[in-house]
Scaffold this motif. Structure first.
Motif, PDB file in Angstrom:
ATOM      1  N   GLN A  17       0.822  -1.218   0.000  1.00 56.00           N
ATOM      2  CA  GLN A  17       0.000   0.000   0.000  1.00 56.00           C
ATOM      3  C   GLN A  17       0.850   1.261   0.000  1.00 56.00           C
ATOM      4  OE1 GLN A  17      -3.068   0.378  -0.651  1.00 56.00           O
ATOM      5  NE2 GLN A  17      -3.632  -1.768  -0.599  1.00 56.00           N
ATOM      6  N   ARG A  20       2.201   1.832  -3.437  1.00 62.56           N
ATOM      7  CA  ARG A  20       1.133   2.374  -4.297  1.00 62.56           C
ATOM      8  C   ARG A  20       0.879   3.850  -4.016  1.00 62.56           C
ATOM      9  NH1 ARG A  20      -3.027  -2.751  -3.917  1.00 62.56           N
ATOM     10  NH2 ARG A  20      -1.931  -4.028  -5.460  1.00 62.56           N
ATOM     11  N   VAL A  44      -8.451   2.770  -0.665  1.00 61.47           N
ATOM     12  CA  VAL A  44      -7.892   2.484   0.654  1.00 61.47           C
ATOM     13  C   VAL A  44      -8.724   3.225   1.702  1.00 61.47           C
ATOM     14  CG1 VAL A  44      -5.835   2.760   2.100  1.00 61.47           C
ATOM     15  CG2 VAL A  44      -5.584   2.281  -0.325  1.00 61.47           C
ATOM     16  N   HIS A  52      -0.115   4.982   6.504  1.00 60.08           N
ATOM     17  CA  HIS A  52       0.890   4.809   5.464  1.00 60.08           C
ATOM     18  C   HIS A  52       1.562   6.138   5.096  1.00 60.08           C
ATOM     19  CE1 HIS A  52      -0.069   0.661   5.131  1.00 60.08           C
ATOM     20  NE2 HIS A  52      -1.280   0.871   4.647  1.00 60.08           N
TER      21      HIS A  52
END
Length: 107
Positions: A17, A20, A44, A52
């Motif tokens: 994640q 990305r 997400v 993140h």
């Protein structure tokens, strides 16, 4: 970039994640993106995205700027280039490198 900073950056990117998110910010360029736009683009949950983004910011791979009520996240292109430079510093034993062509991006 030194070894400690390289490890920190690579560790931050070593999660699907976060990778990305970072790539989406690279694509967005210097305009950056808000967390809500990022969350929608990547599918997400916003609370997970916040975690993140914090990890990427801690590794100095992204910067954040408050614009009014919005936070704008941007990839730190200098840091990204520094990491790439660190990884390829001794490529081809310091000679002319035919393996790594110039990236062609505006710096």
């Amino acid at each position: 970039m030194d070894e400690t900073h390289a490890v920190s950056a690579l560790a931050a990117l070593a999660h699907l994640q976060r990778l990305r998110v970072f790539r989406a910010l690279v694509v967005a360029g210097i305009e950056g993106l808000t967390p809500s736009v990022l969350a929608d683009q990547l599918g997400v949950a916003r609370n997970a995205l916040s975690f993140h983004l914090k990890e990427l910011a801690h590794a100095s791979l992204v910067s954040v700027e408050q614009q009014g009520r919005n936070l704008i996240y941007r990839a730190d292109f200098a840091r990204m280039s520094g990491l790439l430079g660190y990884l390829t510093e001794h490529c081809c034993q310091g000679g002319v490198c035919d393996v790594c062509p110039p990236c062609g991006c505006a710096r």
